[in-house]
Write a protein that holds these residues in place. Sequence first.
Motif, mmCIF file in Angstrom:
data_model
loop_
_atom_site.group_PDB
_atom_site.id
_atom_site.type_symbol
_atom_site.label_atom_id
_atom_site.label_comp_id
_atom_site.label_asym_id
_atom_site.label_seq_id
_atom_site.Cartn_x
_atom_site.Cartn_y
_atom_site.Cartn_z
ATOM 1 N N LEU A 32 -26.095 -21.029 -23.526
ATOM 2 C CA LEU A 32 -24.505 -21.319 -23.135
ATOM 3 C C LEU A 32 -24.350 -22.633 -22.412
ATOM 4 C CD1 LEU A 32 -23.977 -17.926 -20.938
ATOM 5 C CD2 LEU A 32 -23.482 -18.387 -23.461
ATOM 6 N N GLY A 33 -25.337 -23.264 -22.015
ATOM 7 C CA GLY A 33 -25.292 -24.906 -21.582
ATOM 8 C C GLY A 33 -24.811 -25.565 -22.712
ATOM 9 N N LEU A 93 -22.773 -24.927 -25.344
ATOM 10 C CA LEU A 93 -21.375 -24.452 -25.991
ATOM 11 C C LEU A 93 -20.443 -25.760 -26.071
ATOM 12 C CD1 LEU A 93 -20.489 -21.287 -24.311
ATOM 13 C CD2 LEU A 93 -20.964 -21.613 -26.712
ATOM 14 N N HIS A 94 -20.660 -26.720 -25.110
ATOM 15 C CA HIS A 94 -19.652 -28.086 -25.019
ATOM 16 C C HIS A 94 -20.365 -28.595 -26.442
ATOM 17 C CE1 HIS A 94 -18.241 -31.910 -23.677
ATOM 18 N NE2 HIS A 94 -17.273 -31.040 -23.038
ATOM 19 N N ARG A 141 -19.060 -27.424 -29.409
ATOM 20 C CA ARG A 141 -17.574 -27.501 -29.786
ATOM 21 C C ARG A 141 -17.570 -29.055 -30.157
ATOM 22 N NH1 ARG A 141 -17.104 -24.510 -24.691
ATOM 23 N NH2 ARG A 141 -16.541 -26.454 -23.581
ATOM 24 N N ASP A 157 -8.627 -27.547 -32.245
ATOM 25 C CA ASP A 157 -8.593 -26.515 -31.197
ATOM 26 C C ASP A 157 -8.800 -24.860 -31.775
ATOM 27 O OD1 ASP A 157 -8.343 -28.039 -28.968
ATOM 28 O OD2 ASP A 157 -5.791 -27.525 -28.855
ATOM 29 N N ASP A 158 -8.298 -24.714 -32.702
ATOM 30 C CA ASP A 158 -8.578 -23.313 -33.557
ATOM 31 C C ASP A 158 -9.970 -23.244 -33.721
ATOM 32 O OD1 ASP A 158 -5.931 -23.007 -32.759
ATOM 33 O OD2 ASP A 158 -5.263 -22.504 -34.688
ATOM 34 N N ARG A 207 -12.415 -24.931 -32.560
ATOM 35 C CA ARG A 207 -13.439 -24.930 -31.572
ATOM 36 C C ARG A 207 -13.379 -23.561 -30.673
ATOM 37 N NH1 ARG A 207 -11.730 -30.691 -30.298
ATOM 38 N NH2 ARG A 207 -9.753 -29.937 -29.424
ATOM 39 N N ILE A 208 -12.153 -22.847 -30.485
ATOM 40 C CA ILE A 208 -12.154 -21.630 -29.943
ATOM 41 C C ILE A 208 -12.868 -20.525 -30.979
ATOM 42 C CG2 ILE A 208 -10.680 -19.850 -29.322
ATOM 43 C CD1 ILE A 208 -8.561 -22.125 -28.788
ATOM 44 N N ASP A 268 -16.569 -21.221 -30.590
ATOM 45 C CA ASP A 268 -17.464 -20.858 -29.269
ATOM 46 C C ASP A 268 -17.497 -19.533 -29.012
ATOM 47 O OD1 ASP A 268 -16.493 -20.255 -26.329
ATOM 48 O OD2 ASP A 268 -17.056 -22.368 -26.209
ATOM 49 N N GLU A 269 -16.285 -18.805 -29.343
ATOM 50 C CA GLU A 269 -16.465 -17.358 -29.223
ATOM 51 C C GLU A 269 -17.572 -16.733 -29.909
ATOM 52 O OE1 GLU A 269 -14.733 -15.949 -26.779
ATOM 53 O OE2 GLU A 269 -13.381 -17.467 -26.196
ATOM 54 N N THR A 291 -20.857 -17.537 -28.340
ATOM 55 C CA THR A 291 -20.839 -16.926 -27.182
ATOM 56 C C THR A 291 -21.185 -15.316 -27.523
ATOM 57 O OG1 THR A 291 -19.332 -18.227 -26.060
ATOM 58 C CG2 THR A 291 -19.771 -16.248 -25.095
ATOM 59 N N MET A 344 -7.410 -17.178 -34.648
ATOM 60 C CA MET A 344 -7.272 -18.581 -34.879
ATOM 61 C C MET A 344 -7.866 -18.939 -36.144
ATOM 62 S SD MET A 344 -6.611 -19.847 -31.937
ATOM 63 C CE MET A 344 -6.264 -19.119 -30.450
ATOM 64 N N ASP A 365 -11.929 -34.282 -25.582
ATOM 65 C CA ASP A 365 -13.445 -34.430 -25.373
ATOM 66 C C ASP A 365 -13.863 -35.873 -25.629
ATOM 67 O OD1 ASP A 365 -13.930 -31.211 -27.208
ATOM 68 O OD2 ASP A 365 -13.535 -31.841 -25.137
#
Lengths: 145, 122
Positions: A9-10, A12-13, A16, A34-35, A37-38, A41-42, A45, A110, A145
């Motif tokens: 999880l560390g 994720l940044h 993205r 943005d879409d 990245r979201i 990321d999801e 995750t 997204m 970013d």
Amino acid sequence: MQLKVRADLGQLHRIREFVTESAEALGAAPTSFDDLRIAVDEAVTNILTHGYGGPGDVELELTADGSDLVVRLRDRAPSFDPRLAPPADLRPPGERDKPGGLGVHLMKSMMDKIVHRSIDSGNELTMTKCGVIGDARPSIGQEDD
Amino acid sequence: MSEDLKISTSREEGEKAVVVMRLNGSLDANTQSALEAKAKEAVDSGAEYLLLDMSGVDYLGSAGMRGIHAITNLLSPDDTSMRSDRLKVINPSPAAAKIFKTLGFDSFIDIHGNIDEAIAAL
């Protein structure tokens, strides 16, 4: 553009950031960043928390298919098709202990197409954002970013 | 705790126990627990109302929203109303506002333009 990573999880940044850089290099419209990245990321995750239950190998690839941008994620976690997840529980706080299905709801919101298939000892998730590559030139100096 | 999210906390002077938490950075699955821990710290120290300044949030994901949901439960554990009265969001960045709207959280968590406006609504 491909990224192979022993993800946790560390990271994720960083993941993205890779999505933004790749989308930009492929000529996608900055309004789609943005879409993308979201959604990624999801998805990552979900792979880490529901698939592996911790850190695990993730391959991420972004490609252009005509005017569409295609994101492909591969992992070696137990088979999990996010499209089959229960619908998001969007009730107000007082009516539930904790919300569920929010991540998949965001992914679906997204992206235009999401396809899952089982591969050798893992999953392949393909997400497509339609019509974002074309006239838009790669941006210089994006907004964040 | 994560370097990806910085949280600064301050207490507002006034009749009500109001704590403002300013978030800077990414609110994702990696930083959700840091936010919840800070909120719990504030509540344990007597905060009855929390104002989340989200103008510096450059990324908000579903995990961050689950964290915010958990804070509403922390502040109002027995509340079954349709709205969160003790948690207010201030000036969310466009990235954060989009997620609030997409997930429908803007229908039960008040969003204000600034701290004064949020405090006046308590």
